[in-house]
Design a protein around this motif. Structure first.
Motif, PDB file in Angstrom:
ATOM      1  N   VAL A  39      -1.144  -5.334   1.241  1.00  0.00           N
ATOM      2  CA  VAL A  39      -1.584  -3.972   1.478  1.00  0.00           C
ATOM      3  C   VAL A  39      -1.827  -3.309   0.121  1.00  0.00           C
ATOM      4  N   GLY A  40      -3.091  -2.973  -0.151  1.00  0.00           N
ATOM      5  CA  GLY A  40      -3.438  -2.256  -1.373  1.00  0.00           C
ATOM      6  C   GLY A  40      -3.463  -0.772  -1.093  1.00  0.00           C
ATOM      7  N   THR A  41      -2.630  -0.008  -1.804  1.00  0.00           N
ATOM      8  CA  THR A  41      -2.494   1.422  -1.541  1.00  0.00           C
ATOM      9  C   THR A  41      -2.948   2.257  -2.738  1.00  0.00           C
ATOM     10  N   THR A  42      -3.231   3.505  -2.466  1.00  0.00           N
ATOM     11  CA  THR A  42      -3.593   4.449  -3.517  1.00  0.00           C
ATOM     12  C   THR A  42      -2.322   4.860  -4.261  1.00  0.00           C
ATOM     13  N   ARG A  43      -2.323   4.638  -5.567  1.00  0.00           N
ATOM     14  CA  ARG A  43      -1.178   5.063  -6.375  1.00  0.00           C
ATOM     15  C   ARG A  43      -1.490   6.418  -7.011  1.00  0.00           C
ATOM     16  N   ASN A  44      -0.450   7.075  -7.518  1.00  0.00           N
ATOM     17  CA  ASN A  44      -0.599   8.435  -8.029  1.00  0.00           C
ATOM     18  C   ASN A  44      -0.900   8.511  -9.525  1.00  0.00           C
ATOM     19  N   HIS A  45      -1.257   7.388 -10.141  1.00  0.00           N
ATOM     20  CA  HIS A  45      -1.539   7.407 -11.576  1.00  0.00           C
ATOM     21  C   HIS A  45      -2.532   6.312 -11.953  1.00  0.00           C
ATOM     22  N   HIS A  46      -3.219   6.528 -13.068  1.00  0.00           N
ATOM     23  CA  HIS A  46      -4.108   5.517 -13.644  1.00  0.00           C
ATOM     24  C   HIS A  46      -4.269   5.845 -15.124  1.00  0.00           C
ATOM     25  N   GLY A  48      -2.236   6.649 -17.416  1.00  0.00           N
ATOM     26  CA  GLY A  48      -1.516   7.828 -17.882  1.00  0.00           C
ATOM     27  C   GLY A  48      -1.931   9.148 -17.275  1.00  0.00           C
ATOM     28  N   GLU A  49      -2.894   9.138 -16.369  1.00  0.00           N
ATOM     29  CA  GLU A  49      -3.343  10.378 -15.740  1.00  0.00           C
ATOM     30  C   GLU A  49      -2.901  10.413 -14.280  1.00  0.00           C
ATOM     31  N   THR A  50      -2.702  11.627 -13.770  1.00  0.00           N
ATOM     32  CA  THR A  50      -2.311  11.814 -12.379  1.00  0.00           C
ATOM     33  C   THR A  50      -3.531  11.687 -11.475  1.00  0.00           C
ATOM     34  N   VAL A  51      -3.437  10.790 -10.502  1.00  0.00           N
ATOM     35  CA  VAL A  51      -4.501  10.597  -9.506  1.00  0.00           C
ATOM     36  C   VAL A  51      -4.143  11.412  -8.269  1.00  0.00           C
ATOM     37  N   LEU A  52      -5.113  12.181  -7.773  1.00  0.00           N
ATOM     38  CA  LEU A  52      -4.895  12.982  -6.568  1.00  0.00           C
ATOM     39  C   LEU A  52      -5.274  12.221  -5.308  1.00  0.00           C
ATOM     40  N   ASP A  53      -6.373  11.465  -5.368  1.00  0.00           N
ATOM     41  CA  ASP A  53      -6.771  10.596  -4.260  1.00  0.00           C
ATOM     42  C   ASP A  53      -7.924   9.711  -4.710  1.00  0.00           C
ATOM     43  N   LEU A  54      -8.275   8.771  -3.852  1.00  0.00           N
ATOM     44  CA  LEU A  54      -9.419   7.888  -4.072  1.00  0.00           C
ATOM     45  C   LEU A  54     -10.442   8.141  -2.970  1.00  0.00           C
ATOM     46  N   TYR A  55     -11.675   7.818  -3.283  1.00  0.00           N
ATOM     47  CA  TYR A  55     -12.751   7.888  -2.296  1.00  0.00           C
ATOM     48  C   TYR A  55     -13.558   6.613  -2.441  1.00  0.00           C
ATOM     49  N   TYR A  56     -13.768   5.899  -1.341  1.00  0.00           N
ATOM     50  CA  TYR A  56     -14.555   4.673  -1.344  1.00  0.00           C
ATOM     51  C   TYR A  56     -15.843   4.893  -0.574  1.00  0.00           C
ATOM     52  N   ASP A  57     -16.909   4.286  -1.082  1.00  0.00           N
ATOM     53  CA  ASP A  57     -18.201   4.357  -0.418  1.00  0.00           C
ATOM     54  C   ASP A  57     -18.843   2.978  -0.509  1.00  0.00           C
ATOM     55  N   ILE A  94      -2.932   9.430  -1.567  1.00  0.00           N
ATOM     56  CA  ILE A  94      -1.843   8.701  -2.215  1.00  0.00           C
ATOM     57  C   ILE A  94      -0.943   8.073  -1.147  1.00  0.00           C
ATOM     58  N   GLY A  95      -0.604   6.793  -1.352  1.00  0.00           N
ATOM     59  CA  GLY A  95       0.318   6.087  -0.463  1.00  0.00           C
ATOM     60  C   GLY A  95      -0.325   5.428   0.738  1.00  0.00           C
ATOM     61  N   GLU A  96      -1.582   5.740   1.018  1.00  0.00           N
ATOM     62  CA  GLU A  96      -2.247   5.123   2.169  1.00  0.00           C
ATOM     63  C   GLU A  96      -3.005   3.876   1.739  1.00  0.00           C
ATOM     64  N   ALA A  97      -3.204   2.958   2.690  1.00  0.00           N
ATOM     65  CA  ALA A  97      -3.857   1.684   2.410  1.00  0.00           C
ATOM     66  C   ALA A  97      -5.366   1.830   2.312  1.00  0.00           C
ATOM     67  N   SER A  98      -5.928   1.246   1.258  1.00  0.00           N
ATOM     68  CA  SER A  98      -7.379   1.169   1.128  1.00  0.00           C
ATOM     69  C   SER A  98      -7.879  -0.207   1.547  1.00  0.00           C
ATOM     70  N   ILE A  99      -7.008  -1.206   1.503  1.00  0.00           N
ATOM     71  CA  ILE A  99      -7.373  -2.553   1.945  1.00  0.00           C
ATOM     72  C   ILE A  99      -6.137  -3.270   2.454  1.00  0.00           C
ATOM     73  N   VAL A 100      -6.354  -4.070   3.511  1.00  0.00           N
ATOM     74  CA  VAL A 100      -5.306  -4.963   4.009  1.00  0.00           C
ATOM     75  C   VAL A 100      -5.937  -6.336   4.188  1.00  0.00           C
ATOM     76  N   VAL A 101      -5.276  -7.341   3.620  1.00  0.00           N
ATOM     77  CA  VAL A 101      -5.692  -8.733   3.755  1.00  0.00           C
ATOM     78  C   VAL A 101      -4.517  -9.499   4.345  1.00  0.00           C
ATOM     79  N   ALA A 102      -4.761 -10.183   5.448  1.00  0.00           N
ATOM     80  CA  ALA A 102      -3.731 -11.024   6.062  1.00  0.00           C
ATOM     81  C   ALA A 102      -4.299 -12.430   6.204  1.00  0.00           C
ATOM     82  N   VAL A 103      -3.493 -13.434   5.844  1.00  0.00           N
ATOM     83  CA  VAL A 103      -3.916 -14.830   5.960  1.00  0.00           C
ATOM     84  C   VAL A 103      -2.758 -15.672   6.465  1.00  0.00           C
ATOM     85  N   SER A 104      -3.107 -16.776   7.121  1.00  0.00           N
ATOM     86  CA  SER A 104      -2.086 -17.715   7.577  1.00  0.00           C
ATOM     87  C   SER A 104      -2.528 -19.137   7.269  1.00  0.00           C
TER      88      SER A 104
END
Length: 152
Positions: A39-46, A48-57, A94-104
């Motif tokens: 589970v890849g999630t949005t973190r609150n920093h990048h 050394g700077e504070t990240v407020l959110d991400l936007y994907y297109d 922040i804290g929400e998943a931007s990608i989930v990869v599951a494999v077996s």
């Protein structure tokens, strides 16, 4: 949004929250001795700077086509039983998943290596663009500065 699926591979792009349990359920197989859910999630920093959110297109049809290509290749290369790849677009707080990869697969080495390969190839090959919103600026992954912060 857009889905491509068969009995071994599921790929999807969506604007809604991603539920990792769905990936876990899809990849379960009697021959699988190992399941990996990343589970890849949005973190609150990048950098050394504070990240407020991400936007994907993305261009959804092309992105799904590339995700499917990667998925099929990795399923065959690593002899996976199943793979599930879901990427989110739109605003991802922040804290929400931007990608989930599951494999077996039969063994843990296969699932760890397959997951890393999928993620590396997605970042390199799939036309999904990320915009980071900081406290004082907004930056696309390609480092193009978007004036102001009006798209919070």
């Amino acid at each position: 949004m857009k889905t491509e699926a068969d009995n071994k591979l599921f790929v999807h792009i969506q604007e809604e929250l991603i539920d990792p349990k769905q990936g876990d359920e899809f990849v379960r197989h009697p021959a699988a001795g190992a399941i990996n859910v990343f589970v890849g999630t949005t973190r609150n920093h990048h950098e050394g700077e504070t990240v407020l959110d991400l936007y994907y297109d993305c261009y959804v049809d092309m992105a799904v086509k590339e995700l499917r290509k990667i998925g099929l290749d990795v399923v065959n290369t690593f002899e996976l039983e199943k793979a599930w790849i879901v990427h989110r677009i739109g605003r991802v707080p922040i804290g929400e998943a931007s990608i989930v990869v599951a494999v077996s697969a039969a063994h843990r080495k296969q699932v760890f290596e397959a997951t890393a390969e999928i993620m590396n190839r997605i970042k390199k090959d799939v036309p999904i663009w990320k915009k980071e919103t900081f406290e004082d600026k907004t930056v696309w992954k390609e480092e193009k500065l978007v004036k102001g912060n009006s798209e919070k």
